[in-house]
Design a protein around this motif. Structure first.
Motif, mmCIF file in Angstrom:
data_model
loop_
_atom_site.group_PDB
_atom_site.id
_atom_site.type_symbol
_atom_site.label_atom_id
_atom_site.label_comp_id
_atom_site.label_asym_id
_atom_site.label_seq_id
_atom_site.Cartn_x
_atom_site.Cartn_y
_atom_site.Cartn_z
ATOM 1 N N ASP A 19 0.852 -1.192 0.000
ATOM 2 C CA ASP A 19 0.000 0.000 0.000
ATOM 3 C C ASP A 19 0.887 1.240 0.000
ATOM 4 N N HIS A 20 0.958 1.901 -1.152
ATOM 5 C CA HIS A 20 1.826 3.076 -1.293
ATOM 6 C C HIS A 20 1.370 4.253 -0.437
ATOM 7 N N SER A 21 0.124 4.259 -0.026
ATOM 8 C CA SER A 21 -0.365 5.369 0.796
ATOM 9 C C SER A 21 -0.111 5.136 2.279
ATOM 10 N N GLY A 22 0.274 3.918 2.654
ATOM 11 C CA GLY A 22 0.546 3.615 4.056
ATOM 12 C C GLY A 22 1.924 4.080 4.474
ATOM 13 N N ILE A 23 2.170 4.002 5.771
ATOM 14 C CA ILE A 23 3.461 4.381 6.316
ATOM 15 C C ILE A 23 3.991 3.222 7.147
ATOM 16 N N GLY A 24 5.290 2.882 6.941
ATOM 17 C CA GLY A 24 5.917 1.811 7.715
ATOM 18 C C GLY A 24 5.239 0.470 7.494
ATOM 19 N N PRO A 25 5.003 -0.271 8.597
ATOM 20 C CA PRO A 25 4.404 -1.600 8.481
ATOM 21 C C PRO A 25 3.002 -1.580 7.852
ATOM 22 N N ALA A 26 2.334 -0.455 7.910
ATOM 23 C CA ALA A 26 0.987 -0.358 7.322
ATOM 24 C C ALA A 26 1.020 -0.483 5.804
ATOM 25 N N GLN A 27 2.205 -0.325 5.217
ATOM 26 C CA GLN A 27 2.328 -0.476 3.768
ATOM 27 C C GLN A 27 2.180 -1.940 3.344
ATOM 28 N N HIS A 28 2.478 -2.850 4.245
ATOM 29 C CA HIS A 28 2.442 -4.270 3.928
ATOM 30 C C HIS A 28 1.105 -4.838 4.374
ATOM 31 N N ALA A 29 0.309 -5.258 3.416
ATOM 32 C CA ALA A 29 -1.044 -5.686 3.737
ATOM 33 C C ALA A 29 -1.467 -6.853 2.845
ATOM 34 N N TYR A 30 -2.703 -7.254 3.014
ATOM 35 C CA TYR A 30 -3.321 -8.279 2.174
ATOM 36 C C TYR A 30 -4.574 -7.688 1.568
ATOM 37 N N ARG A 31 -4.880 -8.100 0.341
ATOM 38 C CA ARG A 31 -6.081 -7.633 -0.342
ATOM 39 C C ARG A 31 -6.630 -8.743 -1.214
ATOM 40 N N SER A 32 -7.881 -8.614 -1.522
ATOM 41 C CA SER A 32 -8.500 -9.508 -2.492
ATOM 42 C C SER A 32 -8.302 -8.861 -3.860
ATOM 43 N N LEU A 33 -7.582 -9.561 -4.744
ATOM 44 C CA LEU A 33 -7.207 -8.998 -6.037
ATOM 45 C C LEU A 33 -7.762 -9.846 -7.175
ATOM 46 N N GLN A 34 -7.664 -9.315 -8.385
ATOM 47 C CA GLN A 34 -8.125 -10.068 -9.551
ATOM 48 C C GLN A 34 -7.295 -9.713 -10.772
ATOM 49 N N GLY A 35 -7.367 -10.585 -11.775
ATOM 50 C CA GLY A 35 -6.692 -10.331 -13.040
ATOM 51 C C GLY A 35 -5.645 -11.384 -13.356
ATOM 52 N N THR A 36 -4.983 -11.167 -14.487
ATOM 53 C CA THR A 36 -3.964 -12.133 -14.917
ATOM 54 C C THR A 36 -2.780 -12.175 -13.964
ATOM 55 N N SER A 37 -2.560 -11.113 -13.204
ATOM 56 C CA SER A 37 -1.480 -11.127 -12.208
ATOM 57 C C SER A 37 -1.768 -12.127 -11.099
ATOM 58 N N MET A 38 -3.014 -12.506 -10.950
ATOM 59 C CA MET A 38 -3.383 -13.508 -9.955
ATOM 60 C C MET A 38 -3.474 -14.905 -10.573
ATOM 61 N N SER A 39 -3.912 -15.001 -11.814
ATOM 62 C CA SER A 39 -4.085 -16.322 -12.436
ATOM 63 C C SER A 39 -2.795 -16.884 -13.029
ATOM 64 N N ALA A 40 -1.940 -16.035 -13.545
ATOM 65 C CA ALA A 40 -0.693 -16.517 -14.155
ATOM 66 C C ALA A 40 0.166 -17.313 -13.172
ATOM 67 N N PRO A 41 0.298 -16.892 -11.901
ATOM 68 C CA PRO A 41 1.098 -17.691 -10.969
ATOM 69 C C PRO A 41 0.504 -19.081 -10.700
ATOM 70 N N VAL A 42 -0.810 -19.222 -10.829
ATOM 71 C CA VAL A 42 -1.434 -20.531 -10.637
ATOM 72 C C VAL A 42 -0.966 -21.480 -11.743
ATOM 73 N N VAL A 43 -1.009 -21.002 -12.977
ATOM 74 C CA VAL A 43 -0.562 -21.813 -14.110
ATOM 75 C C VAL A 43 0.937 -22.086 -13.999
ATOM 76 N N THR A 44 1.711 -21.064 -13.676
ATOM 77 C CA THR A 44 3.158 -21.208 -13.549
ATOM 78 C C THR A 44 3.515 -22.213 -12.455
ATOM 79 N N GLY A 45 2.775 -22.177 -11.355
ATOM 80 C CA GLY A 45 3.008 -23.132 -10.271
ATOM 81 C C GLY A 45 2.774 -24.562 -10.723
#
Length: 142
Positions: A19-45
């Motif tokens: 999260d570029h808008s966060g500061i320090g540890p708040a920058q590191h988070a988890y989110r529900s995402l979508q798109g080929t950036s999420m599906s390509a690693p499944v195929v690659t795995g």
């Protein structure tokens, strides 16, 4: 579309997020995402799993094993029927109950070094040296 070879889950994938808008540890988070950036690693795995099981395979032969394990999802997605490639990746089906027979021959480069011993594979069989190429035939054995 007709250019799709295989599909993989790519919607509502819980992943790490910077999260570029966060500061320090708040920058590191988890989110529900979508798109080929999420599906390509499944195929690659899955390709990595197949490659680990059959280390001598490359290119089209790896693709064949991944595709033969795919789930046909056309009926569940009638608006996209015929546009989803071989279907959705399925790692278990790519291996479960399958016996794969690989037949082929290794060919040496034009001027091999006769003093260089062929490296041995994990199964104790000689492996091709760098620069060798192969012709393989892969078929599923019932």
């Amino acid at each position: 579309g007709s250019w799709v070879d295989i599909t993989a889950p790519g919607v509502n994938i819980y992943s790490t997020w910077f999260d570029h808008s966060g500061i320090g540890p708040a920058q590191h988070a988890y989110r529900s995402l979508q798109g080929t950036s999420m599906s390509a690693p499944v195929v690659t795995g899955l390709v990595g799993l197949v490659k680990a099981r059959y280390p001598g395979l490359v290119g089209a032969t790896l693709q064949l094993l991944v595709r033969t394990g795919a789930d046909d999802i056309d009926a569940a997605n009638p608006a996209f029927a015929g546009q989803l490639g071989a279907g959705r990746v399925n790692a278990l089906k790519s291996f479960d109950g399958k016996k794969v027979e690989i037949q082929g021959a290794w060919y040496e480069p034009a001027a091999p070094n006769p003093m260089e011993a062929a490296p041995m594979g994990m199964d104790g069989q000689p492996m091709p040296r760098p620069g060798y190429w192969a012709v393989l035939a892969i078929k599923e054995v019932p």
